[in-house]
Enzyme design. Structure first.
Site, short mmCIF file in Angstrom:
data_model
loop_
_atom_site.label_atom_id
_atom_site.label_comp_id
_atom_site.label_asym_id
_atom_site.label_seq_id
_atom_site.Cartn_x
_atom_site.Cartn_y
_atom_site.Cartn_z
N LYS A 77 37.06 33.60 36.67
CA LYS A 77 35.76 34.29 36.80
C LYS A 77 35.80 35.66 36.13
O LYS A 77 34.90 36.02 35.39
CB LYS A 77 35.38 34.49 38.28
CG LYS A 77 35.15 33.22 39.06
CD LYS A 77 34.61 33.51 40.47
CE LYS A 77 35.52 34.36 41.33
NZ LYS A 77 36.81 33.73 41.69
N ARG A 137 30.20 35.24 48.52
CA ARG A 137 31.37 34.43 48.89
C ARG A 137 31.14 33.68 50.20
O ARG A 137 32.03 32.94 50.62
CB ARG A 137 32.55 35.36 49.08
CG ARG A 137 33.64 35.24 48.00
CD ARG A 137 34.70 36.26 48.35
NE ARG A 137 35.95 36.09 47.72
CZ ARG A 137 36.33 36.69 46.59
NH1 ARG A 137 35.48 37.45 45.94
NH2 ARG A 137 37.54 36.53 46.12
N ARG A 145 49.91 35.79 36.70
CA ARG A 145 49.16 37.05 36.64
C ARG A 145 49.93 38.15 37.38
O ARG A 145 50.00 39.29 36.92
CB ARG A 145 47.77 36.87 37.28
CG ARG A 145 46.95 38.16 37.34
CD ARG A 145 45.49 37.90 37.64
NE ARG A 145 45.23 37.69 39.05
CZ ARG A 145 44.07 37.28 39.55
NH1 ARG A 145 43.06 36.98 38.76
NH2 ARG A 145 43.91 37.12 40.85
N ARG A 194 48.34 43.86 42.09
CA ARG A 194 47.49 43.44 43.21
C ARG A 194 48.35 42.94 44.35
O ARG A 194 49.09 41.96 44.21
CB ARG A 194 46.55 42.31 42.74
CG ARG A 194 45.39 42.81 41.93
CD ARG A 194 44.46 41.69 41.57
NE ARG A 194 43.91 41.00 42.74
CZ ARG A 194 42.87 40.18 42.68
NH1 ARG A 194 42.29 39.94 41.53
NH2 ARG A 194 42.43 39.60 43.78
N ARG A 252 43.84 32.65 50.35
CA ARG A 252 42.57 32.87 49.64
C ARG A 252 41.94 31.55 49.22
O ARG A 252 40.72 31.40 49.24
CB ARG A 252 42.80 33.79 48.43
CG ARG A 252 43.01 35.26 48.86
CD ARG A 252 43.74 36.09 47.82
NE ARG A 252 43.01 36.19 46.58
CZ ARG A 252 43.57 36.38 45.39
NH1 ARG A 252 44.88 36.49 45.28
NH2 ARG A 252 42.83 36.47 44.32
P1 AMP Z 1 38.63 39.06 44.04
O1 AMP Z 1 39.09 40.14 43.13
O2 AMP Z 1 37.21 38.63 43.78
O3 AMP Z 1 39.58 37.89 44.09
O4 AMP Z 1 38.61 39.68 45.53
C1 AMP Z 1 39.80 40.17 46.13
C2 AMP Z 1 39.60 40.31 47.63
O5 AMP Z 1 38.56 41.24 47.91
C3 AMP Z 1 39.20 39.04 48.36
O6 AMP Z 1 40.31 38.21 48.66
C4 AMP Z 1 38.54 39.62 49.61
O7 AMP Z 1 39.50 40.12 50.52
C5 AMP Z 1 37.80 40.82 49.05
N1 AMP Z 1 36.44 40.46 48.58
C6 AMP Z 1 36.00 40.47 47.28
N2 AMP Z 1 34.73 40.07 47.21
C7 AMP Z 1 34.35 39.80 48.48
C8 AMP Z 1 33.15 39.32 49.07
N3 AMP Z 1 32.07 39.03 48.32
N4 AMP Z 1 33.12 39.17 50.41
C9 AMP Z 1 34.17 39.46 51.18
N5 AMP Z 1 35.35 39.88 50.70
C10 AMP Z 1 35.44 40.07 49.36
#
Ligand code: AMP
Length: 188
Positions: free
Chosen positions: A13, A88, A127, A135, A146
């Site tokens: 994404k 999400r 990654r 991260r 996740r």
């Molecule tokens: P990402 O970079 O999109 O994989 O997001 C990393 C982490 O941020 C996720 O595993 C969640 O803990 C938090 N997070 C990101 N976007 C959301 C969302 N829309 N709702 C809730 N938690 C989020």
């Protein structure tokens, strides 16, 4: 152009969002990036979110919906945006529908980047190696969490957007350029 990118962690994404930003001249709105920035700056939001993000759980719907709604009001979003990692949950998708309605705008499409969970584990581990562990949530144990959270809470959004006639699905296991081409042909 107002797009939502859906797909499990590691599906690409963020990679696709960055390419589409260049092509369409609209910003990527990544709630994950916003939360990581808040955590790095140790803002009140960051301090609250850190433990949740680090263990692979979801931050509250109200918090992420609020930060996205404010971000959309910035001038660079006037011609559109690419939502990466939001919504999400069904509650977030419903909040998004309402916030767009109140701003007098609408989504053009929700793009599902389909991916095989077994391959994603390998991608994320790669990654983590490439980014030198930048991260805290890029490790196998948290990734599996996740992926579980994705299946339970986010996967239902595919049907949600299908019902609204907005869903376009592409195969995220193809090379990056082919995925980009499939997304562009789906939305143009
Ligand atoms: P990402 O970079 O999109 O994989 O997001 C990393 C982490 O941020 C996720 O595993 C969640 O803990 C938090 N997070 C990101 N976007 C959301 C969302 N829309 N709702 C809730 N938690 C989020």
């Amino acid at each position: 152009m107002r797009l939502v990118l859906l797909g499990p962690p590691g599906a690409g994404k963020g990679t696709q969002a960055k390419i589409l930003v260049e092509s369409y001249g609209i910003p990527q709105l990544s709630t994950g990036d916003m939360l990581r920035a808040a955590i790095a700056e140790q803002t009140p939001l960051g301090l609250e979110a850190k433990a949740i993000v680090d263990r692979g759980d979801l931050v509250s719907d109200t918090i992420v919906s609020g930060i996205i709604s404010e971000r959309m009001d910035q001038p660079d979003c006037a011609n559109g945006f690419i939502l990466d990692g939001f919504p999400r949950t069904i509650a977030q998708a419903e909040a998004l529908t309402e916030m767009l309605k109140s701003k007098g705008i609408a989504l053009d499409a929700a793009i599902e980047i389909k991916a095989d969970p077994d391959i994603l584990v390998g991608r994320i581990i790669k990654r983590a190696q490439e980014t030198g562990g930048a991260r805290a949530d890029d490790n196998e144990e948290v990734l599996r969490k996740r992926l579980e959270v994705y299946e339970a809470q986010t996967a239902p959004l595919v049907a949600f957007y299908q019902d609204q006639g907005l869903l376009k699905s592409v195969d995220g296991m193809e090379p990056i350029d082919d995925v980009t081409a499939a997304i562009k042909s789906a939305i143009e």
